[in-house]
Motif scaffolding. Sequence first.
Motif, PDB file in Angstrom:
ATOM      1  N   HIS A 406      27.454  43.669  38.386  1.00  0.00           N
ATOM      2  CA  HIS A 406      27.483  42.874  37.123  1.00  0.00           C
ATOM      3  C   HIS A 406      26.665  44.098  36.089  1.00  0.00           C
ATOM      4  O   HIS A 406      26.787  43.532  34.696  1.00  0.00           O
ATOM      5  CB  HIS A 406      26.417  42.316  37.743  1.00  0.00           C
ATOM      6  CG  HIS A 406      27.040  40.796  36.720  1.00  0.00           C
ATOM      7  ND1 HIS A 406      25.202  40.172  36.663  1.00  0.00           N
ATOM      8  CD2 HIS A 406      27.318  40.693  36.107  1.00  0.00           C
ATOM      9  CE1 HIS A 406      25.922  39.138  35.677  1.00  0.00           C
ATOM     10  NE2 HIS A 406      26.451  39.352  35.815  1.00  0.00           N
ATOM     11  N   ASN A 437      33.921  37.777  42.440  1.00  0.00           N
ATOM     12  CA  ASN A 437      33.633  36.608  40.628  1.00  0.00           C
ATOM     13  C   ASN A 437      33.094  38.020  39.751  1.00  0.00           C
ATOM     14  O   ASN A 437      33.280  36.963  38.578  1.00  0.00           O
ATOM     15  CB  ASN A 437      32.842  35.491  40.975  1.00  0.00           C
ATOM     16  CG  ASN A 437      33.456  34.569  41.696  1.00  0.00           C
ATOM     17  OD1 ASN A 437      34.739  34.587  42.169  1.00  0.00           O
ATOM     18  ND2 ASN A 437      32.211  33.827  42.336  1.00  0.00           N
ATOM     19  N   ARG A 441      34.960  37.723  35.544  1.00  0.00           N
ATOM     20  CA  ARG A 441      33.963  37.678  34.826  1.00  0.00           C
ATOM     21  C   ARG A 441      34.184  38.961  33.409  1.00  0.00           C
ATOM     22  O   ARG A 441      34.437  38.083  32.555  1.00  0.00           O
ATOM     23  CB  ARG A 441      32.891  37.211  34.780  1.00  0.00           C
ATOM     24  CG  ARG A 441      31.611  36.832  33.909  1.00  0.00           C
ATOM     25  CD  ARG A 441      32.164  35.678  33.670  1.00  0.00           C
ATOM     26  NE  ARG A 441      31.701  34.936  31.983  1.00  0.00           N
ATOM     27  CZ  ARG A 441      30.466  35.012  31.864  1.00  0.00           C
ATOM     28  NH1 ARG A 441      28.605  35.023  32.883  1.00  0.00           N
ATOM     29  NH2 ARG A 441      30.076  34.849  31.033  1.00  0.00           N
ATOM     30  N   SER A 444      37.570  39.179  32.121  1.00  0.00           N
ATOM     31  CA  SER A 444      37.304  37.760  30.708  1.00  0.00           C
ATOM     32  C   SER A 444      37.175  38.324  30.002  1.00  0.00           C
ATOM     33  O   SER A 444      38.066  38.029  28.352  1.00  0.00           O
ATOM     34  CB  SER A 444      37.828  36.303  31.641  1.00  0.00           C
ATOM     35  OG  SER A 444      38.225  36.554  33.180  1.00  0.00           O
ATOM     36  N   ARG A 445      35.685  38.557  30.310  1.00  0.00           N
ATOM     37  CA  ARG A 445      34.763  38.659  28.960  1.00  0.00           C
ATOM     38  C   ARG A 445      35.764  39.960  27.658  1.00  0.00           C
ATOM     39  O   ARG A 445      35.934  40.203  26.526  1.00  0.00           O
ATOM     40  CB  ARG A 445      33.873  39.236  29.208  1.00  0.00           C
ATOM     41  CG  ARG A 445      32.362  37.721  29.116  1.00  0.00           C
ATOM     42  CD  ARG A 445      31.176  38.266  29.742  1.00  0.00           C
ATOM     43  NE  ARG A 445      31.044  39.830  28.534  1.00  0.00           N
ATOM     44  CZ  ARG A 445      29.717  39.491  28.201  1.00  0.00           C
ATOM     45  NH1 ARG A 445      28.619  39.384  28.726  1.00  0.00           N
ATOM     46  NH2 ARG A 445      28.832  41.506  28.015  1.00  0.00           N
ATOM     47  N   VAL A 469      33.225  28.857  41.412  1.00  0.00           N
ATOM     48  CA  VAL A 469      33.206  30.246  40.054  1.00  0.00           C
ATOM     49  C   VAL A 469      34.378  30.572  39.890  1.00  0.00           C
ATOM     50  O   VAL A 469      34.697  31.211  38.854  1.00  0.00           O
ATOM     51  CB  VAL A 469      31.474  30.720  40.881  1.00  0.00           C
ATOM     52  CG1 VAL A 469      31.622  31.551  39.985  1.00  0.00           C
ATOM     53  CG2 VAL A 469      30.733  29.589  40.903  1.00  0.00           C
ATOM     54  N   THR A 470      34.849  31.138  41.434  1.00  0.00           N
ATOM     55  CA  THR A 470      36.340  32.372  40.832  1.00  0.00           C
ATOM     56  C   THR A 470      36.968  31.425  40.412  1.00  0.00           C
ATOM     57  O   THR A 470      37.279  31.728  39.324  1.00  0.00           O
ATOM     58  CB  THR A 470      36.704  32.235  42.308  1.00  0.00           C
ATOM     59  OG1 THR A 470      35.946  32.659  43.399  1.00  0.00           O
ATOM     60  CG2 THR A 470      37.663  33.156  41.944  1.00  0.00           C
ATOM     61  N   ASN A 472      36.357  28.281  38.202  1.00  0.00           N
ATOM     62  CA  ASN A 472      35.642  28.619  36.810  1.00  0.00           C
ATOM     63  C   ASN A 472      36.786  29.347  36.014  1.00  0.00           C
ATOM     64  O   ASN A 472      36.618  29.029  34.487  1.00  0.00           O
ATOM     65  CB  ASN A 472      34.290  27.769  37.679  1.00  0.00           C
ATOM     66  CG  ASN A 472      34.331  25.962  37.826  1.00  0.00           C
ATOM     67  OD1 ASN A 472      35.384  25.531  37.526  1.00  0.00           O
ATOM     68  ND2 ASN A 472      33.026  26.271  37.995  1.00  0.00           N
ATOM     69  N   THR A 473      36.081  30.677  36.264  1.00  0.00           N
ATOM     70  CA  THR A 473      35.684  31.597  35.313  1.00  0.00           C
ATOM     71  C   THR A 473      37.502  32.071  35.028  1.00  0.00           C
ATOM     72  O   THR A 473      37.725  32.178  34.040  1.00  0.00           O
ATOM     73  CB  THR A 473      35.568  32.821  36.584  1.00  0.00           C
ATOM     74  OG1 THR A 473      34.406  32.928  37.004  1.00  0.00           O
ATOM     75  CG2 THR A 473      35.715  34.372  35.446  1.00  0.00           C
ATOM     76  N   THR A 476      38.255  29.125  32.694  1.00  0.00           N
ATOM     77  CA  THR A 476      37.817  29.230  31.386  1.00  0.00           C
ATOM     78  C   THR A 476      38.387  30.405  30.713  1.00  0.00           C
ATOM     79  O   THR A 476      38.411  30.004  29.304  1.00  0.00           O
ATOM     80  CB  THR A 476      36.181  29.369  31.462  1.00  0.00           C
ATOM     81  OG1 THR A 476      35.588  28.788  32.480  1.00  0.00           O
ATOM     82  CG2 THR A 476      35.543  28.957  30.008  1.00  0.00           C
ATOM     83  N   TYR A 504      31.631  22.848  34.947  1.00  0.00           N
ATOM     84  CA  TYR A 504      31.857  23.503  34.412  1.00  0.00           C
ATOM     85  C   TYR A 504      33.677  23.931  34.665  1.00  0.00           C
ATOM     86  O   TYR A 504      33.963  23.679  33.304  1.00  0.00           O
ATOM     87  CB  TYR A 504      31.433  25.150  34.873  1.00  0.00           C
ATOM     88  CG  TYR A 504      30.219  25.417  34.873  1.00  0.00           C
ATOM     89  CD1 TYR A 504      29.361  25.977  33.643  1.00  0.00           C
ATOM     90  CD2 TYR A 504      29.074  25.241  36.319  1.00  0.00           C
ATOM     91  CE1 TYR A 504      28.353  26.181  33.927  1.00  0.00           C
ATOM     92  CE2 TYR A 504      28.212  25.582  36.077  1.00  0.00           C
ATOM     93  CZ  TYR A 504      27.179  25.660  34.994  1.00  0.00           C
ATOM     94  OH  TYR A 504      26.045  26.464  34.885  1.00  0.00           O
TER      95      TYR A 504
END
Length: 611
Positions: A406, A437, A441, A444-445, A469-470, A472-473, A476, A504
């Motif tokens: 992370h 996740n 993330r 994606s970022r 969360v997976t 949603n990531t 999004t 979310y």
Amino acid sequence: MKRLRLCPNIITFNTLITALVKYPSTHSLFLCNELFNDALKLGLCPTTITINILIKGYCLAYKYKDANQLLDRMSEFGCVPDNVSYNTILDGLCEKGRLNEVRDLLLDMKGKGLMPNRNTYNILVHGYCKIGWLKDAAQIVELMTQNNTLPDVWTYNMLIGGLCNEGRIDDAIRIRDEMVGLKLLPDVKTYNTLINGCLDNKRSSEAFDLLEEMNQKGIKCNEITYNTLIKGYCKEGKMDKAREVLQKMEESGLCPDCVSYNTLISAYCKAGNLPEVLRIMKRIGEKGLKMDNFSLNTLLHILCQERKLDEAYELLSVAPTRGYLVDAVSYGTLITGYFRCADTEKALKLWDEMEEREVIPTIVTYNIIIGGLCKSGKTQQAIAKLNELLEKGIVPDEITYNTIIHGYCWEGNIEKAFQFHNKMVENSFKPDVYTCNILLRGLSREGMLEKAIKLFNTWIDKGKTTDVVTYNTLITALCKDQRLDDALGLVAEMEEKNIQRDKYTHNAIVGALTDAGRLKEAEEFMTDRERPSEQRLQMDDREHELRVDELDSSSIAYSQQIDELCAEGRYKDAMLIYAQVTQRGIDLQKSTYFTLIKGLIKRRKSISKTG
DNA sequence: ATAGGGTTAG
């Protein structure tokens, strides 16, 4: 005795230090040492048992260095270490997950011609189960069988505990059945372990089935069974039910202990119900029980949560003079607090203070410092800490690795994140849903959506679990990239897999639909959002939560009066006023509750004063 | 008079 010119014999002495050592505090070890020197002066000859008792004392206070030194010095006192001496330290080291030191000590033990016995093996099985190395635990069991030291109920109970910790309840129950076949009868500890496992894994109906089953088999519940149930209810926020269990416990002739009360205190702390916290702490005192490390650490936690870091630090500093053992949890709590307030400097300073005081960090403490360093953009320092713990023979867990991955993603270093991930997979790291996740993330970022989708598909193909969360990531990210229909496809996939969407998911989809002018669909999605699982879990006692605007003038006056008395150290008088206030059903100011609670913590009498 | 399993805190 000394005054009467009677000379205590070694058995008297051993009995005395056994009692002292059982309740470790700041003073008990010091006293033990003094007594030991005193005994030597009186001409008493310590035996192996004497030294073993002292070793146990050091281990209970986590002073493994001193314990080891004592082991080495045994010959000075004319005695030799035995299995008990080694097993005691081995168990302590296992407890802290220091596997290197365990290995060294085992070698040392064998070098002295002492063979591991059943206790030694069980200690090792326990150590491995604790860190989730079930295969290694099974190997020890294999070794036991080879060495004609057959596993016993203890061994099996620990294996069951290990499986429960990994969430493998069905396997745990299978092992329990295996026991019965081997004529090793499951006992109350087997059931407690299984009940706890079920409750921790949201399988409470099975927990109650097991409870019923143990009753039928004539295995009596004990304090721990009840405490486990209390914890289960607290976790679900069902405080009334938790109190009912406490009641039932008393009715069945068992006495609620520190664990029972600490569990309730912790739950009320989390619910922000300070009056209840204070009430229970008072109750502990009235029952003649003492608040312990857990009570202290819970209070430190809530002070940190309230961002009262200075007060927390003050409490941490005075705690040893009140007889409390400040440990790695206490320090970990405060370090977390400082990082949360973005005070990296103080957090690091506290880590140094902890080391100076020879408080031994565990993997959790390391995870805290590593996480804090990563969040402050000091990934390199975090890696240094990882290497440090590895050198100590502490085994990292999934949280350690995920935190560093992370960290790399956070600083936009996707490549390094993957490099590290791949390297660690070669070791012992098993990526979990959090890892997935975090990587999704990160990708994606950095606008690497295609790679994210590829990773996601590979993950699914491997049969690994995903969560809300997976989805949603990815949803999004897809929405941001105007790939609304792909995002909706994932929503449908969630539905199929019975993964409940949350706010979310909702925000991403509704926002994207609105932006695309698909207002009708957006509206449909919105009306669809109130799903049962999404309703917030309510604490039974939420209505008791303090609300500043509801305080009336008399409450403020009382609060002030109590604050002043406490400031003068007149806690007794303060508690008298508090009793009046409670009778009249008036709530005090939040800070006043803290003051009173701290007063109760500080009042703990130290052994040196009573003895 | 000494060692091993199950419950509470970061």
